[in-house]
Design an enzyme around this catalytic site. Structure first.
Site, PDB file in Angstrom:
ATOM      1  CB  THR A  85      -7.708 -37.867  68.495  1.00  0.00           C
ATOM      2  OG1 THR A  85      -6.964 -36.850  69.205  1.00  0.00           O
ATOM      3  CG2 THR A  85      -8.131 -38.063  67.401  1.00  0.00           C
ATOM      4  CE  LYS A 136      -4.324 -28.278  68.595  1.00  0.00           C
ATOM      5  NZ  LYS A 136      -4.616 -27.881  69.663  1.00  0.00           N
ATOM      6  CG  ASP A 178      -7.909 -27.144  70.750  1.00  0.00           C
ATOM      7  OD1 ASP A 178      -8.737 -27.344  70.812  1.00  0.00           O
ATOM      8  OD2 ASP A 178      -7.021 -27.680  70.028  1.00  0.00           O
ATOM      9  NE  ARG A 188       1.722 -35.132  70.720  1.00  0.00           N
ATOM     10  CZ  ARG A 188       1.336 -35.398  72.334  1.00  0.00           C
ATOM     11  NH1 ARG A 188       1.964 -36.182  72.984  1.00  0.00           N
ATOM     12  NH2 ARG A 188       0.461 -36.453  71.622  1.00  0.00           N
ATOM     13  CG  ASP A 237     -19.263 -22.486  81.654  1.00  0.00           C
ATOM     14  OD1 ASP A 237     -20.029 -22.804  82.220  1.00  0.00           O
ATOM     15  OD2 ASP A 237     -17.887 -22.255  82.182  1.00  0.00           O
ATOM     16  CE  LYS A 258      -9.672 -29.708  72.530  1.00  0.00           C
ATOM     17  NZ  LYS A 258      -8.399 -30.075  72.396  1.00  0.00           N
TER      18      LYS A 258
END
Ligand code: C5P
Length: 258
Positions: A143, A52, A79, A235, A84, A81
């Site tokens: 999240t 990603k 990713d 992570r 607009d 996002k």
């Protein structure tokens, strides 16, 4: 239909979404530069090949990164996002499709017209190029968002599950392939949108890893057991002292859980 064998109806054509759990995990390359990213991909060679690319790295290094990942035989979830006006988001989806990404996302909060235009632009460009159309998924609620933030700060009433389910239905109505949500909402999304509607799940934390800034977390085993199609893991792998060992540990735990 089981997510292990799910088939995805894209543009009227049937095509497989990834089947192996290993390939259904996207490692989030939230890093600062191309060298670090490619070094990590190299270290994870033979374990993962789905990555990603998010706003941190993409905004530093741009489309070249996507090409380099493709050269390494990886597939890319962009990713970025997008959120607009419909015309602009359609243009952005067109641009990412030209790069040959496997999946891209837009914010459901942009509305049905915006999502529909993004999907249409992706399909149209893919057809023109003779390549598979990317999966286009909608971001429901991040999240990192808690129930309190949702109600008190952002001002959306009701429970997280209600909001995410409502957003998922909007994404489905707009013709998107699925949504990004937390593991805790998978069941509600499946009930509302059917089990072929893709769920892409970040906020994944093995029991032994730090929660960091994520609020709605779940283990990889629990997310797959709940029916997740794709997981995003950052992570827990990328910030580990030995990312390869962390990746292998995750896979071993998944294997044990089967
Ligand atoms: O490091 P960690 O596993 O928390 O990374 C999660 C990744 O998933 C980040 O790149 C973040 O931008 C992304 N993401 C998320 N929540 C969403 C959508 C994307 O955490 N709803």
């Amino acid at each position: 239909m089981s997510p292990e064998k799910c088939l995805h109806q894209a543009d009227g054509k049937e095509r497989c979404v990834l089947q192996d759990r290993q390939d259904r995990i996207f490692v989030a390359l939230d890093l600062d530069n191309m060298d670090d990213a490619l070094r990590l991909v190299d270290r994870l060679g033979g374990i993962f090949r789905s990555y990603k690319v998010g706003m941190q790295l993409y905004n530093r290094v741009g489309p070249e990164l996507v090409s380099r990942l493709h050269e390494e035989g990886c597939r890319v979830f962009a990713d970025l996002k997008f959120h607009d006006i419909p015309n602009t988001v359609a243009g952005a989806a067109d641009s990412m499709t030209r790069l040959g990404v496997f999946m891209l996302n837009v914010h459901v909060a942009g509305g049905i017209e915006m999502m529909r235009r993004a999907k249409e632009a992706a399909v149209k460009r893919a057809e023109a190029l003779g390549i598979p159309a990317p999966l286009v998924v909608g971001v429901t609620q991040l999240t990192s968002t808690t129930q309190e933030m949702l109600n008190q700060e952002i001002g959306i009433p009701g429970t997280m599950e209600e909001t995410v389910t409502r957003y998922a239905k909007l994404a489905k109505e707009a013709g998107l392939d699925g949504v990004v949500a937390s593991g805790h909402e998978i069941q509600a999304i499946r009930e509302a949108c059917g089990e072929d509607f893709l769920t892409v799940i970040p906020g994944i934390r093995p029991a032994w890893s730090e929660k960091n800034d994520q609020a709605r977390v779940m283990t990889p085993q629990a997310a797959f057991a709940a029916g997740a199609h794709y997981l995003v893991i950052g992570r827990a792998i990328t910030a580990a002292s030995d990312p390869r060992a962390a990746a292998l540990r995750i896979l071993e735990e998944l294997e044990r859980d089967r």
